[in-house]
Design an enzyme around this catalytic site. Structure first.
Site, PDB file in Angstrom:
ATOM      1  N   LYS A  44       9.551 -11.529  -3.744  1.00 49.11           N
ATOM      2  CA  LYS A  44      10.535 -10.833  -2.897  1.00 49.11           C
ATOM      3  C   LYS A  44       9.923 -10.287  -1.633  1.00 49.11           C
ATOM      4  CE  LYS A  44      14.212  -9.998  -6.001  1.00 49.11           C
ATOM      5  NZ  LYS A  44      13.658 -10.765  -7.146  1.00 49.11           N
ATOM      6  N   TRP A  46       6.503 -11.184  -0.484  1.00 50.49           N
ATOM      7  CA  TRP A  46       5.668 -12.156   0.218  1.00 50.49           C
ATOM      8  C   TRP A  46       6.473 -13.250   0.913  1.00 50.49           C
ATOM      9  CZ3 TRP A  46       1.295 -11.154   2.216  1.00 50.49           C
ATOM     10  CH2 TRP A  46       0.495 -10.181   1.650  1.00 50.49           C
ATOM     11  N   ASN A 174      -8.892  -4.532   1.976  1.00 54.79           N
ATOM     12  CA  ASN A 174      -9.531  -4.342   0.674  1.00 54.79           C
ATOM     13  C   ASN A 174      -9.083  -3.031   0.030  1.00 54.79           C
ATOM     14  OD1 ASN A 174     -11.281  -4.868  -1.438  1.00 54.79           O
ATOM     15  ND2 ASN A 174     -13.002  -5.354  -0.090  1.00 54.79           N
ATOM     16  N   PHE A 175      -9.416  -2.849  -1.223  1.00 56.14           N
ATOM     17  CA  PHE A 175      -9.190  -1.602  -1.980  1.00 56.14           C
ATOM     18  C   PHE A 175      -7.724  -1.183  -2.030  1.00 56.14           C
ATOM     19  CE2 PHE A 175     -13.543  -1.288  -0.120  1.00 56.14           C
ATOM     20  CZ  PHE A 175     -14.238  -1.486  -1.300  1.00 56.14           C
ATOM     21  N   LEU A 176      -6.826  -2.154  -2.124  1.00 61.66           N
ATOM     22  CA  LEU A 176      -5.414  -1.825  -2.355  1.00 61.66           C
ATOM     23  C   LEU A 176      -5.316  -1.284  -3.786  1.00 61.66           C
ATOM     24  CD1 LEU A 176      -2.316  -1.973  -1.946  1.00 61.66           C
ATOM     25  CD2 LEU A 176      -2.446  -4.383  -2.605  1.00 61.66           C
ATOM     26  N   ARG A 186       7.195  -0.904  -6.111  1.00 57.31           N
ATOM     27  CA  ARG A 186       7.208  -1.497  -4.770  1.00 57.31           C
ATOM     28  C   ARG A 186       6.443  -0.644  -3.747  1.00 57.31           C
ATOM     29  NH1 ARG A 186       8.205  -6.396  -6.108  1.00 57.31           N
ATOM     30  NH2 ARG A 186       8.497  -6.888  -3.902  1.00 57.31           N
ATOM     31  N   THR A 210      -8.865 -11.014  -0.299  1.00 63.47           N
ATOM     32  CA  THR A 210      -9.048 -11.759  -1.551  1.00 63.47           C
ATOM     33  C   THR A 210      -8.329 -11.017  -2.661  1.00 63.47           C
ATOM     34  OG1 THR A 210     -11.076 -10.537  -2.012  1.00 63.47           O
ATOM     35  CG2 THR A 210     -11.339 -12.698  -1.003  1.00 63.47           C
ATOM     36  N   LEU A 464     -16.240  -7.899  -0.004  1.00 69.71           N
ATOM     37  CA  LEU A 464     -16.726  -6.949  -1.017  1.00 69.71           C
ATOM     38  C   LEU A 464     -15.708  -6.815  -2.137  1.00 69.71           C
ATOM     39  CD1 LEU A 464     -18.051  -4.190   1.384  1.00 69.71           C
ATOM     40  CD2 LEU A 464     -19.261  -6.169   0.455  1.00 69.71           C
TER      41      LEU A 464
HETATM   42  C1  LIG Z   1      -2.559  -8.274  10.664  1.00 70.58           C
HETATM   43  C2  LIG Z   1      -2.879  -7.245   9.646  1.00 70.58           C
HETATM   44  C3  LIG Z   1      -2.339  -7.654   8.283  1.00 70.58           C
HETATM   45  C4  LIG Z   1      -2.787  -6.711   7.218  1.00 70.58           C
HETATM   46  C5  LIG Z   1      -2.205  -6.999   5.833  1.00 70.58           C
HETATM   47  C6  LIG Z   1      -2.649  -8.334   5.287  1.00 70.58           C
HETATM   48  C7  LIG Z   1      -2.152  -8.520   3.859  1.00 70.58           C
HETATM   49  C8  LIG Z   1      -2.928  -7.706   2.861  1.00 70.58           C
HETATM   50  C9  LIG Z   1      -2.445  -7.956   1.467  1.00 70.58           C
HETATM   51  C10 LIG Z   1      -3.140  -7.034   0.463  1.00 70.58           C
HETATM   52  C11 LIG Z   1      -4.518  -7.496   0.092  1.00 70.58           C
HETATM   53  C12 LIG Z   1      -5.152  -6.647  -0.964  1.00 70.58           C
HETATM   54  C13 LIG Z   1      -6.550  -7.057  -1.308  1.00 70.58           C
HETATM   55  C14 LIG Z   1      -7.021  -6.220  -2.487  1.00 70.58           C
HETATM   56  O1  LIG Z   1      -7.317  -5.067  -2.363  1.00 70.58           O
HETATM   57  S1  LIG Z   1      -7.072  -7.022  -4.022  1.00 70.58           S
HETATM   58  C15 LIG Z   1      -7.214  -5.709  -5.189  1.00 70.58           C
HETATM   59  C16 LIG Z   1      -5.876  -5.259  -5.670  1.00 70.58           C
HETATM   60  N1  LIG Z   1      -5.964  -4.072  -6.483  1.00 70.58           N
HETATM   61  C17 LIG Z   1      -6.039  -4.059  -7.816  1.00 70.58           C
HETATM   62  O2  LIG Z   1      -6.005  -5.074  -8.483  1.00 70.58           O
HETATM   63  C18 LIG Z   1      -6.185  -2.695  -8.450  1.00 70.58           C
HETATM   64  C19 LIG Z   1      -5.285  -2.482  -9.650  1.00 70.58           C
HETATM   65  N2  LIG Z   1      -3.885  -2.793  -9.336  1.00 70.58           N
HETATM   66  C20 LIG Z   1      -3.081  -2.006  -8.568  1.00 70.58           C
HETATM   67  O3  LIG Z   1      -3.468  -0.966  -8.064  1.00 70.58           O
HETATM   68  C21 LIG Z   1      -1.644  -2.492  -8.371  1.00 70.58           C
HETATM   69  O4  LIG Z   1      -1.294  -3.358  -9.410  1.00 70.58           O
HETATM   70  C22 LIG Z   1      -1.414  -3.209  -7.005  1.00 70.58           C
HETATM   71  C23 LIG Z   1      -1.638  -2.210  -5.873  1.00 70.58           C
HETATM   72  C24 LIG Z   1      -2.341  -4.395  -6.831  1.00 70.58           C
HETATM   73  C25 LIG Z   1       0.030  -3.718  -6.928  1.00 70.58           C
HETATM   74  O5  LIG Z   1       0.910  -2.675  -7.145  1.00 70.58           O
HETATM   75  P1  LIG Z   1       2.058  -2.744  -8.252  1.00 70.58           P
HETATM   76  O6  LIG Z   1       1.515  -3.500  -9.400  1.00 70.58           O
HETATM   77  O7  LIG Z   1       2.555  -1.387  -8.504  1.00 70.58           O
HETATM   78  O8  LIG Z   1       3.184  -3.646  -7.568  1.00 70.58           O
HETATM   79  P2  LIG Z   1       4.378  -3.156  -6.597  1.00 70.58           P
HETATM   80  O9  LIG Z   1       5.630  -2.978  -7.378  1.00 70.58           O
HETATM   81  O10 LIG Z   1       3.964  -1.996  -5.796  1.00 70.58           O
HETATM   82  O11 LIG Z   1       4.518  -4.413  -5.645  1.00 70.58           O
HETATM   83  C26 LIG Z   1       4.737  -5.676  -6.154  1.00 70.58           C
HETATM   84  C27 LIG Z   1       4.464  -6.668  -5.042  1.00 70.58           C
HETATM   85  O12 LIG Z   1       3.059  -6.604  -4.693  1.00 70.58           O
HETATM   86  C28 LIG Z   1       2.510  -7.905  -4.808  1.00 70.58           C
HETATM   87  N3  LIG Z   1       1.099  -7.779  -5.206  1.00 70.58           N
HETATM   88  C29 LIG Z   1       0.601  -7.496  -6.405  1.00 70.58           C
HETATM   89  N4  LIG Z   1      -0.750  -7.477  -6.362  1.00 70.58           N
HETATM   90  C30 LIG Z   1      -1.089  -7.765  -5.107  1.00 70.58           C
HETATM   91  C31 LIG Z   1      -2.328  -7.919  -4.438  1.00 70.58           C
HETATM   92  N5  LIG Z   1      -3.515  -7.766  -5.079  1.00 70.58           N
HETATM   93  N6  LIG Z   1      -2.341  -8.204  -3.131  1.00 70.58           N
HETATM   94  C32 LIG Z   1      -1.162  -8.367  -2.464  1.00 70.58           C
HETATM   95  N7  LIG Z   1       0.050  -8.247  -3.043  1.00 70.58           N
HETATM   96  C33 LIG Z   1       0.064  -7.952  -4.359  1.00 70.58           C
HETATM   97  C34 LIG Z   1       3.328  -8.577  -5.875  1.00 70.58           C
HETATM   98  O13 LIG Z   1       3.198  -9.989  -5.805  1.00 70.58           O
HETATM   99  C35 LIG Z   1       4.712  -8.091  -5.500  1.00 70.58           C
HETATM  100  O14 LIG Z   1       5.203  -8.787  -4.370  1.00 70.58           O
HETATM  101  P3  LIG Z   1       6.337  -9.957  -4.566  1.00 70.58           P
HETATM  102  O15 LIG Z   1       5.800 -10.833  -5.660  1.00 70.58           O
HETATM  103  O16 LIG Z   1       7.616  -9.290  -4.952  1.00 70.58           O
HETATM  104  O17 LIG Z   1       6.416 -10.670  -3.258  1.00 70.58           O
END
Ligand SMILES: CCCCCCCCCCCCCC(=O)SCCNC(=O)CCNC(=O)[C@H](O)C(C)(C)COP(=O)(O)OP(=O)(O)OC[C@H]1O[C@@H](n2cnc3c(N)ncnc32)[C@H](O)[C@@H]1OP(=O)(O)O
Length: 464
Positions: A44, A46, A174-176, A186, A210, A464
């Site tokens: 939804k 992405w 990083n570090f989301l 969400r 990553t 990292l």
């Molecule tokens: C130009 C500048 C641009 C800058 C931005 C560039 C993009 C950066 C992108 C980020 C790069 C991060 C790099 C790192 O740090 S990767 C490390 C990610 N962190 C962890 O694994 C730590 C433990 N997990 C958590 O803290 C949560 O489960 C996270 C925060 C991961 C999701 O929270 P939660 O579980 O409560 O979910 P929601 O209800 O809020 O949201 C659900 C939506 O989020 C999508 N989702 C889930 N996991 C990820 C993920 N790892 N990257 C991107 N999106 C992710 C998921 O498909 C869904 O979207 P959709 O399927 O409906 O579409």
């Protein structure tokens, strides 16, 4: 090649309950690339973002949406849910650094029975989050309004990326992290949208990130490999198991590491080496399809750490870098690794497990070859990297590292097997935001399930 059995998976004797591969997988660094992904329409969030769709064939590389200007970007933050508020974290303040540390310590990792956790510390964050050109606005958090408790975080650092012949300004994200109790609400998409806004305001439109999670769409997937350095301790903390047909002594002998390095002219990198290392890095990284273009100042930061890091004793360092200086005083090679230990909970005998990750390296060896894949050049480079990384293992062990990790990126597949890195069960996906690119080899062959020493990996960037 060390296989699953040798690393201890499944065939267990006695107490240990985890294997290295298993643990890193549980820590959610990685996930099988085949793990079921949703249909594009079910992403939804992405599906609304400028990223390559799963079934999209890339005809030309380049930005997906280049229509926006900074003047089109809202000056105000995205609306936040009523009980929460945005915060720009000031990690120069001890208190805020501690809040970040605590959030990530408790919520970033996913070891299901909470035996191991990433032992992040201040020095690690100062290194990872404050490279030259860092922007405080990109250390973005969410607090509970009433208690001011930090419950979510995402970060960006500047990066100049090169994808084949195109170079562009970007960030690395990083570090989301979202507090476990606030998952599936969400918040992650909100954090991503707000950090994108803040980065766009600086006229930057691309990002590299990553994740173990499969999202639309990886440009490459690399595999982790793990090299035990202190097998006995890994066994004692329940990190490695003993295969049925092996004794402890056999396992210790198998993974024994010599106590001294072998490469002549090997020494710690100094600030005065930066010109030579910069030149080596650039010549070596040119061979990859995706690389990061550093300034000398950035490369110094990433290889030597900041001023404070440089005063630390070896056992406290986050990043270690070594060069080889030949008899004529020329720097011919360098390698580096960073250290991010685990805390070991519920085990009185050990509180920490030393974990190192192979970082950037480069060698003059075979650099005159016309192609990266020239067979003579490959032979020479394989031999050289084997000696350099063997020495890296020795140096890491000497500063208390118990397990050394490497991905199948860069030219790593040339030495992983011979240096007894066991292939992990998990994988790391690399993504580009707002940039379409042809696929990049990841260094392992999915059909044969082996390191792909033929194509190797085109990924030069180490995240990292
Ligand atoms: C130009 C500048 C641009 C800058 C931005 C560039 C993009 C950066 C992108 C980020 C790069 C991060 C790099 C790192 O740090 S990767 C490390 C990610 N962190 C962890 O694994 C730590 C433990 N997990 C958590 O803290 C949560 O489960 C996270 C925060 C991961 C999701 O929270 P939660 O579980 O409560 O979910 P929601 O209800 O809020 O949201 C659900 C939506 O989020 C999508 N989702 C889930 N996991 C990820 C993920 N790892 N990257 C991107 N999106 C992710 C998921 O498909 C869904 O979207 P959709 O399927 O409906 O579409």
């Amino acid at each position: 090649m060390a296989n699953k059995e040798e690393n201890g998976d499944n065939s267990r004797k006695g107490a240990p309950t985890k294997s290295i591969a298993d643990l890193f997988k549980k820590l959610s660094i990685q996930e099988q690339p085949e793990s079921p992904k949703k249909d594009m329409k079910d992403y939804k969030f992405w599906k609304t973002q400028p990223v390559t769709k799963f079934d999209e064939s890339v005809l030309q590389e380049g930005p997906i949406d280049s229509s926006k200007k900074t003047s089109d970007i809202p000056k105000e933050p995205f609306p936040m849910l009523p009980q929460f508020e945005w915060v720009t974290l000031d990690i120069d303040k001890d208190e805020e650094m501690t809040q970040l540390y605590e959030l990530l310590y408790d919520h970033y990792v996913e070891d299901h029975d909470s035996t191991f956790r990433f032992a992040y510390n201040k020095d690690f964050f100062n290194w990872a989050l404050k490279p030259p050109g860092w922007n405080k606005e990109w250390h973005l958090g969410v607090r509970v309004k009433a208690t001011k408790r930090l419950v979510a975080f995402i970060s960006g650092v500047p990066a100049n990326l090169k994808v084949r012949d195109h170079q562009f300004r970007a960030v690395e994200i990083n570090f989301l992290c979202v507090h476990k109790k606030l998952r599936n609400k969400r918040l992650a998409p909100l954090l991503i949208k707000e950090i994108t806004r803040r980065i766009n305001l600086c006229d930057i439109w691309q990002a590299l990130y990553t994740s173990g999670t499969v999202l639309p769409s990886p440009i490459t997937v690399c595999r982790y490999a793990h090299r035990p350095l202190n097998w006995e301790k890994l066994y004692d903390v329940g990190f490695s198991a003993l295969p049925e047909d092996k004794t402890k002594a056999q396992m210790m002998a198998k993974f024994a590491i010599s106590s001294s390095t072998k490469t002549r002219g090997l020494r710690k990198m100094r600030q005065t080496d930066i010109d030579a290392v910069f030149d080596l890095y650039n010549r070596f990284q040119k061979r990859y399809e995706v690389s990061q273009e550093f300034t000398k100042e950035e490369l110094s930061h990433w290889l030597l750490g900041d001023a404070h890091e440089r005063t630390l004793s070896d056992s406290d360092k986050v990043i270690m870098c070594y060069v080889v200086e030949n008899e004529d005083g020329r720097i011919t090679d360098f390698f580096s690794f960073y250290i991010l230990p685990f805390s070991v909970l519920n085990r009185p005998s050990f509180t920490n497990l030393g974990v190192a990750y192979l970082y950037y390296y480069a060698s003059d060896t075979a650099s005159e070859a016309e192609s990266r894949f020239d067979s003579e050049a490959t032979k020479k480079l394989t031999k050289r990297l084997e000696s350099l990384v063997s020495d890296a293992l020795v140096l890491a062990k000497n500063v208390g590292v118990d397990v050394f990790n490497a991905l199948t990126s860069q030219d790593n597949v040339l030495f992983l097997e011979d240096l007894k890195f066991g292939p992990g069960d998990g994988f790391l996906n690399y993504y580009l935001f707002n940039y379409k690119a042809f696929p990049v080899p990841g260094g392992f062959d999915k059909t044969t399930n082996t390191y792909d020493t033929e194509k190797r990996s085109g990924m030069g960037v180490v995240m990292l």
